[in-house]
Design a protein around this motif. Structure first.
Motif, mmCIF file in Angstrom:
data_model
loop_
_atom_site.group_PDB
_atom_site.id
_atom_site.type_symbol
_atom_site.label_atom_id
_atom_site.label_comp_id
_atom_site.label_asym_id
_atom_site.label_seq_id
_atom_site.Cartn_x
_atom_site.Cartn_y
_atom_site.Cartn_z
ATOM 1 N N ALA A 7 -4.165 5.016 2.113
ATOM 2 C CA ALA A 7 -4.663 3.863 2.911
ATOM 3 C C ALA A 7 -5.675 4.571 4.035
ATOM 4 O O ALA A 7 -5.355 4.970 4.774
ATOM 5 N N ILE A 8 -6.505 3.678 4.293
ATOM 6 C CA ILE A 8 -8.338 4.310 5.388
ATOM 7 C C ILE A 8 -8.610 3.390 6.035
ATOM 8 O O ILE A 8 -8.966 2.261 5.527
ATOM 9 N N ASN A 9 -8.870 2.929 7.430
ATOM 10 C CA ASN A 9 -9.203 2.754 8.716
ATOM 11 C C ASN A 9 -10.276 3.419 9.516
ATOM 12 O O ASN A 9 -9.447 4.205 10.669
ATOM 13 N N ALA A 10 -11.327 3.260 9.066
ATOM 14 C CA ALA A 10 -12.213 4.584 9.784
ATOM 15 C C ALA A 10 -12.648 3.608 11.043
ATOM 16 O O ALA A 10 -13.143 2.750 10.659
ATOM 17 N N GLY A 11 -12.972 3.786 12.052
ATOM 18 C CA GLY A 11 -13.544 3.469 13.412
ATOM 19 C C GLY A 11 -14.638 4.767 14.018
ATOM 20 O O GLY A 11 -14.794 5.933 13.520
ATOM 21 N N SER A 12 -15.569 4.160 14.770
ATOM 22 C CA SER A 12 -16.509 4.696 15.320
ATOM 23 C C SER A 12 -16.078 6.639 15.828
ATOM 24 O O SER A 12 -16.761 7.591 15.371
ATOM 25 N N SER A 13 -15.117 6.282 15.715
ATOM 26 C CA SER A 13 -14.506 7.762 16.881
ATOM 27 C C SER A 13 -12.785 8.053 16.316
ATOM 28 O O SER A 13 -12.844 8.992 17.149
ATOM 29 N N ASP A 108 -22.200 2.953 -6.406
ATOM 30 C CA ASP A 108 -23.308 3.570 -5.012
ATOM 31 C C ASP A 108 -24.074 2.493 -5.042
ATOM 32 O O ASP A 108 -24.477 1.889 -3.223
ATOM 33 N N ASP A 109 -23.947 0.788 -5.499
ATOM 34 C CA ASP A 109 -24.011 -0.196 -5.831
ATOM 35 C C ASP A 109 -23.432 -0.740 -4.607
ATOM 36 O O ASP A 109 -24.147 -1.059 -3.648
ATOM 37 N N VAL A 110 -22.101 -0.550 -4.966
ATOM 38 C CA VAL A 110 -21.281 -1.036 -4.121
ATOM 39 C C VAL A 110 -21.885 -0.523 -2.088
ATOM 40 O O VAL A 110 -21.451 -1.036 -1.287
ATOM 41 N N ALA A 111 -22.146 1.305 -2.402
ATOM 42 C CA ALA A 111 -21.949 1.529 -1.260
ATOM 43 C C ALA A 111 -23.489 1.345 -0.366
ATOM 44 O O ALA A 111 -24.078 1.432 0.958
ATOM 45 N N GLU A 112 -24.086 1.260 -0.823
ATOM 46 C CA GLU A 112 -25.698 0.496 -0.885
ATOM 47 C C GLU A 112 -26.046 -0.980 0.219
ATOM 48 O O GLU A 112 -26.259 -1.494 0.945
ATOM 49 N N LEU A 129 -18.209 3.205 6.250
ATOM 50 C CA LEU A 129 -19.229 3.928 5.342
ATOM 51 C C LEU A 129 -19.088 5.468 6.024
ATOM 52 O O LEU A 129 -19.269 6.195 4.424
ATOM 53 N N LEU A 130 -18.773 5.924 6.654
ATOM 54 C CA LEU A 130 -19.125 7.757 6.998
ATOM 55 C C LEU A 130 -17.273 8.131 6.131
ATOM 56 O O LEU A 130 -17.578 9.232 5.770
ATOM 57 N N GLY A 131 -16.375 7.112 6.401
ATOM 58 C CA GLY A 131 -14.789 7.410 6.106
ATOM 59 C C GLY A 131 -15.070 7.555 4.359
ATOM 60 O O GLY A 131 -14.886 8.340 3.719
ATOM 61 N N ILE A 132 -16.057 6.680 4.346
ATOM 62 C CA ILE A 132 -15.865 6.487 2.004
ATOM 63 C C ILE A 132 -17.242 7.591 1.841
ATOM 64 O O ILE A 132 -15.982 8.145 0.946
ATOM 65 N N GLN A 133 -17.699 8.299 2.248
ATOM 66 C CA GLN A 133 -18.459 8.794 2.447
ATOM 67 C C GLN A 133 -18.005 10.250 2.657
ATOM 68 O O GLN A 133 -18.457 11.183 1.533
ATOM 69 N N ALA A 134 -17.435 10.571 3.007
ATOM 70 C CA ALA A 134 -15.956 12.193 3.290
ATOM 71 C C ALA A 134 -15.263 12.424 2.268
ATOM 72 O O ALA A 134 -15.127 13.059 2.266
ATOM 73 N N PHE A 135 -14.979 10.489 2.147
ATOM 74 C CA PHE A 135 -13.708 11.090 1.108
ATOM 75 C C PHE A 135 -14.040 10.958 -0.433
ATOM 76 O O PHE A 135 -13.654 11.953 -1.104
ATOM 77 N N GLU A 136 -15.941 10.967 -0.611
ATOM 78 C CA GLU A 136 -15.917 10.557 -1.892
ATOM 79 C C GLU A 136 -16.815 12.433 -1.508
ATOM 80 O O GLU A 136 -16.209 12.946 -3.207
ATOM 81 N N LYS A 137 -16.432 12.934 -0.822
ATOM 82 C CA LYS A 137 -16.935 14.158 -0.265
ATOM 83 C C LYS A 137 -15.632 15.461 -0.558
ATOM 84 O O LYS A 137 -15.918 16.506 -1.950
ATOM 85 N N PRO A 140 -13.200 14.063 -4.815
ATOM 86 C CA PRO A 140 -14.357 13.718 -5.663
ATOM 87 C C PRO A 140 -13.147 12.804 -7.248
ATOM 88 O O PRO A 140 -14.150 11.725 -7.596
ATOM 89 N N ASP A 141 -11.928 13.772 -6.523
ATOM 90 C CA ASP A 141 -11.169 12.698 -8.486
ATOM 91 C C ASP A 141 -10.301 11.808 -8.113
ATOM 92 O O ASP A 141 -10.539 11.165 -9.033
ATOM 93 N N ALA A 142 -10.427 11.175 -7.028
ATOM 94 C CA ALA A 142 -10.190 9.585 -6.298
ATOM 95 C C ALA A 142 -10.566 8.668 -6.499
ATOM 96 O O ALA A 142 -12.406 8.825 -5.834
ATOM 97 N N LYS A 143 -10.504 7.428 -6.954
ATOM 98 C CA LYS A 143 -11.163 6.275 -6.933
ATOM 99 C C LYS A 143 -10.912 5.665 -6.205
ATOM 100 O O LYS A 143 -10.169 5.906 -5.203
ATOM 101 N N GLU A 144 -12.587 4.956 -5.563
ATOM 102 C CA GLU A 144 -12.547 4.804 -3.527
ATOM 103 C C GLU A 144 -12.816 3.490 -4.287
ATOM 104 O O GLU A 144 -13.245 2.639 -4.772
ATOM 105 N N VAL A 145 -11.632 2.656 -3.109
ATOM 106 C CA VAL A 145 -11.515 1.255 -3.508
ATOM 107 C C VAL A 145 -12.383 0.655 -1.845
ATOM 108 O O VAL A 145 -12.193 1.126 -0.619
ATOM 109 N N ALA A 146 -12.899 -0.374 -2.018
ATOM 110 C CA ALA A 146 -13.258 -1.498 -0.314
ATOM 111 C C ALA A 146 -13.035 -2.547 -0.449
ATOM 112 O O ALA A 146 -12.673 -2.886 -1.324
#
Length: 395
Positions: A7-13, A108-112, A129-137, A140-146
């Motif tokens: 479970a991830i909660n990304a803030g600006s810093s 990709d549509d959800v991210a957009e 979105l930065l957090g999502i993109q970092a974990f995608e990179k 890569p095998d984990a499913k990501e959920v918003a």
């Protein structure tokens, strides 16, 4: 079957995380990367129920570097042998707009759409979105959920979420009240119901009081009104956010002080609230200290802050047609006995009466014996709601 969910909660810093063993809901590791993009970023984490914290101070260039730090720590802990064991990553996302009334797997549509909705939540959606993109990179095998802050409030009736603007702005642009802190309010209702039963929580008001703050009226488990609006700026006085302001104030200030819309947006989000009124701090503790030393501006800031909370509680009792339970949560709600006492001292007409000793001790139930309303202090757990929703989708 046991499943490992992040479970991830990304803030600006910052990047807050918890690794769960689901569906048992056991926290394996929890931690925080703070001061991302600084040379002296702080990474703290602890294993399971142990009190010992691991802490390092080091440069962390960006969110991708922060995620790598987290993954390395998880592997180093021995609780996972390979990062492929993490099958799902749930991300707190501030604004789902009209697109999302429940949690969804990210493509990709959800991210957009999350990016598109950044205009409605400029402090949160971009960094989510930065957090999502970092974990995608890096996973890569984990499913990501918003998991959207706004989803829990999708049950509000139209009379509660509509603004009295020309109707076309609703149909064409989606201008309406959305509400936020949904995971927190959802968790609070569930935990209060677990402790008291459904009858006692049928008409519940949840007060999420932190640097950001909101109140939610929950009737039989459904949000029927909430104080934040089209964006997280509306409603209560917050640490640095203004809360409700007469809309005509904004063009007046723009014209008089030659401000543009970005100037005004920055002022409302970063320089207002307790900080703007007190000229002391955005932190309630600092403002209380200043008040105790005779600072009149601090005293005024706290009076406005408390009065706004009382107004919303009174209003939402009308929405609920009564009140059975009042709950305080988040940093201020969980830890500031003086604020809870001040909020409740003028709610006797609603049947609210607290026990001073219980309040000072931060007990779970702080109402007096002759109170007609249950009054509770419940630590929130937004990450658990994120983990539960993620497990449902990836499982």
């Amino acid at each position: 079957m046991s499943q490992k969910i992040l479970a991830i909660n990304a803030g600006s810093s910052s990047l807050k995380f918890k690794l769960y063993d689901m569906p048992e809901e056991v926290v394996l590791v929890s931690g925080l990367v703070d001061r991302i993009s600084h040379e002296d970023a702080v990474f703290t984490y602890k294993i399971g129920g142990h009190d010992d914290k691991h802490e390092t101070v080091q440069p962390v260039k960006d969110h991708t570097a922060a995620v790598q730090l987290v993954i390395d720590a998880l592997l180093g802990s021995g609780l996972i042998k390979d990062k492929s064991e993490i099958i799902g990553v749930g991300h707190r996302v501030s604004h789902g707009g009209r697109y999302y009334t429940k949690s969804v797997e990210i493509d990709d549509d959800v991210a957009e759409k999350i990016d598109e909705l950044s205009v409605l939540s400029p402090l949160h959606n971009p960094v989510n979105l930065l957090g999502i993109q970092a974990f995608e990179k890096l996973l890569p095998d984990a499913k990501e959920v918003a998991v959207f802050d706004t989803s829990f409030h999708s049950t509000m009736p139209r009379k509660a979420f509509m603004y009295a603007l020309p109707y076309k702005y609703y149909t064409e642009d989606g201008v309406r009240r959305y509400g936020f802190h949904g995971q927190s309010h959802q968790y609070i209702y569930g935990e209060a119901t677990r402790l008291l039963g459904e009858q006692a929580t049928s008409k519940l008001i949840s007060c999420h009081l932190g640097n950001g703050a909101s109140i939610c009226a929950i009737k039989d488990g459904k949000s029927v009104n909430t104080s934040m609006g089209f964006t997280p700026l509306a409603g209560l006085v917050m640490g640095t956010r203004s809360g409700d302001v007469d809309p005509e104030v904004l063009p007046f200030l723009e014209e008089k002080h030659h401000l543009n819309s970005e100037d005004v947006r920055s002022m409302l989000n970063h320089d207002s609230g307790l900080k703007g009124l007190s000229d002391v701090s955005n932190d309630v503790r600092d403002v209380l200290d200043a008040e105790s030393q005779g600072n009149d501006r601090a005293k005024l800031a706290l009076e406005v802050y408390v009065h706004q909370i009382q107004e919303y509680i009174g209003s939402y009792t009308t929405d609920l047609e009564g009140l059975t339970t009042l709950v305080f949560t988040a940093g201020v709600g969980e830890h500031s006995a003086p604020i809870r006492q001040r909020v409740c001292e003028r709610l006797g007409y609603l049947g609210v009466k607290i026990d001073d000793a219980k309040n000072q001790a931060n007990e779970v139930e702080i109402e007096a014996d002759d109170s007609r309303v249950k009054v509770m202090v419940i630590p929130t757990d937004e990450e658990l709601i994120i983990a539960r929703d993620t497990q449902k989708i990836v499982g």
